[in-house]
Motif scaffolding. Structure first.
Motif, short mmCIF file in Angstrom:
data_model
loop_
_atom_site.label_atom_id
_atom_site.label_comp_id
_atom_site.label_asym_id
_atom_site.label_seq_id
_atom_site.Cartn_x
_atom_site.Cartn_y
_atom_site.Cartn_z
N UNK A 131 0.82 -1.21 0.00
CA UNK A 131 0.00 0.00 0.00
C UNK A 131 0.85 1.26 0.00
N UNK A 132 1.90 1.26 0.81
CA UNK A 132 2.79 2.43 0.87
C UNK A 132 3.38 2.71 -0.52
N UNK A 133 3.79 1.64 -1.20
CA UNK A 133 4.37 1.81 -2.54
C UNK A 133 3.33 2.32 -3.52
N UNK A 134 2.13 1.75 -3.47
CA UNK A 134 1.09 2.19 -4.41
C UNK A 134 0.69 3.64 -4.16
N UNK A 135 0.59 4.00 -2.87
CA UNK A 135 0.19 5.37 -2.55
C UNK A 135 1.30 6.35 -2.98
N UNK B 1 -5.76 8.04 -6.90
CA UNK B 1 -6.40 9.14 -6.18
C UNK B 1 -6.27 8.86 -4.68
N UNK B 2 -5.65 9.77 -3.93
CA UNK B 2 -5.37 9.49 -2.51
C UNK B 2 -6.37 10.12 -1.56
N UNK B 3 -7.36 10.85 -2.11
CA UNK B 3 -8.26 11.58 -1.21
C UNK B 3 -9.16 10.62 -0.42
N UNK B 4 -9.41 10.99 0.83
CA UNK B 4 -10.34 10.23 1.65
C UNK B 4 -9.77 8.88 2.07
N UNK C 38 -5.85 7.25 5.04
CA UNK C 38 -6.76 8.39 5.07
C UNK C 38 -6.00 9.59 4.53
N UNK C 39 -6.43 10.10 3.40
CA UNK C 39 -5.71 11.19 2.72
C UNK C 39 -4.21 10.90 2.63
N UNK C 40 -3.87 9.66 2.31
CA UNK C 40 -2.47 9.30 2.10
C UNK C 40 -1.73 8.87 3.35
N UNK C 41 -2.36 8.99 4.52
CA UNK C 41 -1.69 8.60 5.78
C UNK C 41 -2.15 7.22 6.20
N UNK C 42 -1.20 6.36 6.50
CA UNK C 42 -1.52 4.98 6.87
C UNK C 42 -2.22 4.88 8.22
N UNK D 193 7.85 4.94 10.29
CA UNK D 193 7.00 6.12 10.13
C UNK D 193 6.38 6.06 8.75
N UNK D 194 5.47 5.13 8.58
CA UNK D 194 4.96 4.89 7.23
C UNK D 194 4.11 6.02 6.74
N UNK D 195 3.58 6.85 7.67
CA UNK D 195 2.74 7.95 7.21
C UNK D 195 3.54 8.89 6.32
N UNK D 196 4.79 9.15 6.71
CA UNK D 196 5.62 10.02 5.90
C UNK D 196 5.93 9.34 4.57
N UNK D 197 6.23 8.04 4.63
CA UNK D 197 6.51 7.29 3.40
C UNK D 197 5.29 7.32 2.49
N UNK D 198 4.13 7.18 3.09
CA UNK D 198 2.91 7.10 2.31
C UNK D 198 2.68 8.39 1.53
N UNK D 199 3.22 9.49 2.04
CA UNK D 199 3.03 10.74 1.32
C UNK D 199 4.17 10.99 0.34
N UNK D 200 5.06 10.01 0.24
CA UNK D 200 6.12 10.10 -0.75
C UNK D 200 7.15 11.16 -0.41
N UNK D 201 7.24 11.54 0.85
CA UNK D 201 8.19 12.60 1.20
C UNK D 201 9.55 12.00 1.52
#
Ligand code: BGC
Length: 259
Positions: A110-114, A120-123, A140-144, A251-259
């Motif tokens: 999921x992290x890779x796909x996001x 579309x990452x919204x919602x 949720x909006x790109x955050x795991x 910290x997958x939330x940061x990864x999920x946003x591709x930062x």
């Protein structure tokens, strides 16, 4: 930065170095069969074998097909029970001699796909992987939202993955139509519970998506994973980069946003 991503799957342990800036593999992946029984020491050895075929990386991310909290594996639905409460990140780090982060396989995909899949990452977005089991990752909006295990909701009185995983299709020799019917029941159940904005369908069987995804009649839009077999490897590497020298601190939330 080159980071080695390794994906422990039901049939194979696969790895490759990944350019975490763009999610591309820097070399052809190397695969060894998943040991049977898949006990801790055999799998650690298999992961070390994959890692030894590459060089030029300084961190490693490893996926695991169960719940992982702070580098410790907490469930083992489809692997040997010796993984229950195993200090996986520590064991891999000791064996490979490099910092290793461990995370759930569906979360990695999921992290890779996001990050790289152009969805579309919204919602609320739900990644589901159909393989030996059914894995889930919720964003949720790109955050795991970590450690969801929606493959184990009850469906027709059974653990859903026993009815609707790709392994169930193969074991019961189900036609694509029949199996798609089960997947549809499963997706309808999940959408009743969560009302996601999007399902991203992954796992090995998503390579044959044209045979079954068009048969699914659900309210939620469906998109097929774009990174296919490599999503786990890529997500593991991206997550390892985010762990910044703290094996197990993900910290997958940061990864999920591709930062
Ligand atoms: C496990 C999940 C895993 C999924 C796919 C399930 O049986 O409980 O953690 O993500 O299989 O491997």
């Amino acid at each position: 930065m080159a980071i080695l991503g390794i994906d422990i799957g039901g049939s194979g342990v696969k790895g490759a170095p990944v350019d975490t800036a763009n999610g591309e593999l820097l070399a052809e992946r190397f695969r060894v069969p998943t040991p049977q029984p898949s006990d801790v020491s055999s799998v650690v050895k298999a992961v070390a074998q994959v890692a030894a075929t590459f060089d030029g990386y300084d961190r490693v991310g490893v996926t695991f097909p169960g719940v992982v909290i702070d580098g410790v594996t907490k469930t083992a639905a489809n692997v040997d029970k010796s993984w229950l409460d195993a200090p996986a990140a520590q064991l891999f780090t000791e064996r490979l001699g490099k910092p290793v982060s461990v995370l759930n396989d569906a979360v990695a995909a999921g992290v890779a796909e996001i990050a790289f899949g152009n969805h579309d990452q919204r919602g609320l977005v739900m990644m589901l992987t159909f393989g030996t089991g059914i894995g889930s990752a919720l964003f949720l909006d790109g955050t795991l939202i970590p450690n969801t295990e929606f493959g184990h909701v009850e469906l027709d009185g059974k653990d859903a993955e026993l009815r609707a995983s790709d392994r169930a299709r193969e074991e019961h020799d189900l036609s694509w139509e029949k199996w798609a019917g089960r997947v549809q029941d499963y997706l309808r159940h999940v959408e009743m519970l969560l009302s996601p904005r999007l399902f991203i369908i992954g796992g090995g069987v998503s390579k044959k998506a044209e045979k079954w995804v068009p048969l699914l009649d659900v309210k939620t839009p469906i998109t097929v994973a774009t990174l296919l077999n490599n999503a786990g490897i890529i997500g593991a590497a991206v997550t390892a980069e985010q762990a910044h020298g703290h094996p197990g601190a993900i910290q997958v939330d940061a990864a999920a946003q591709g930062s």
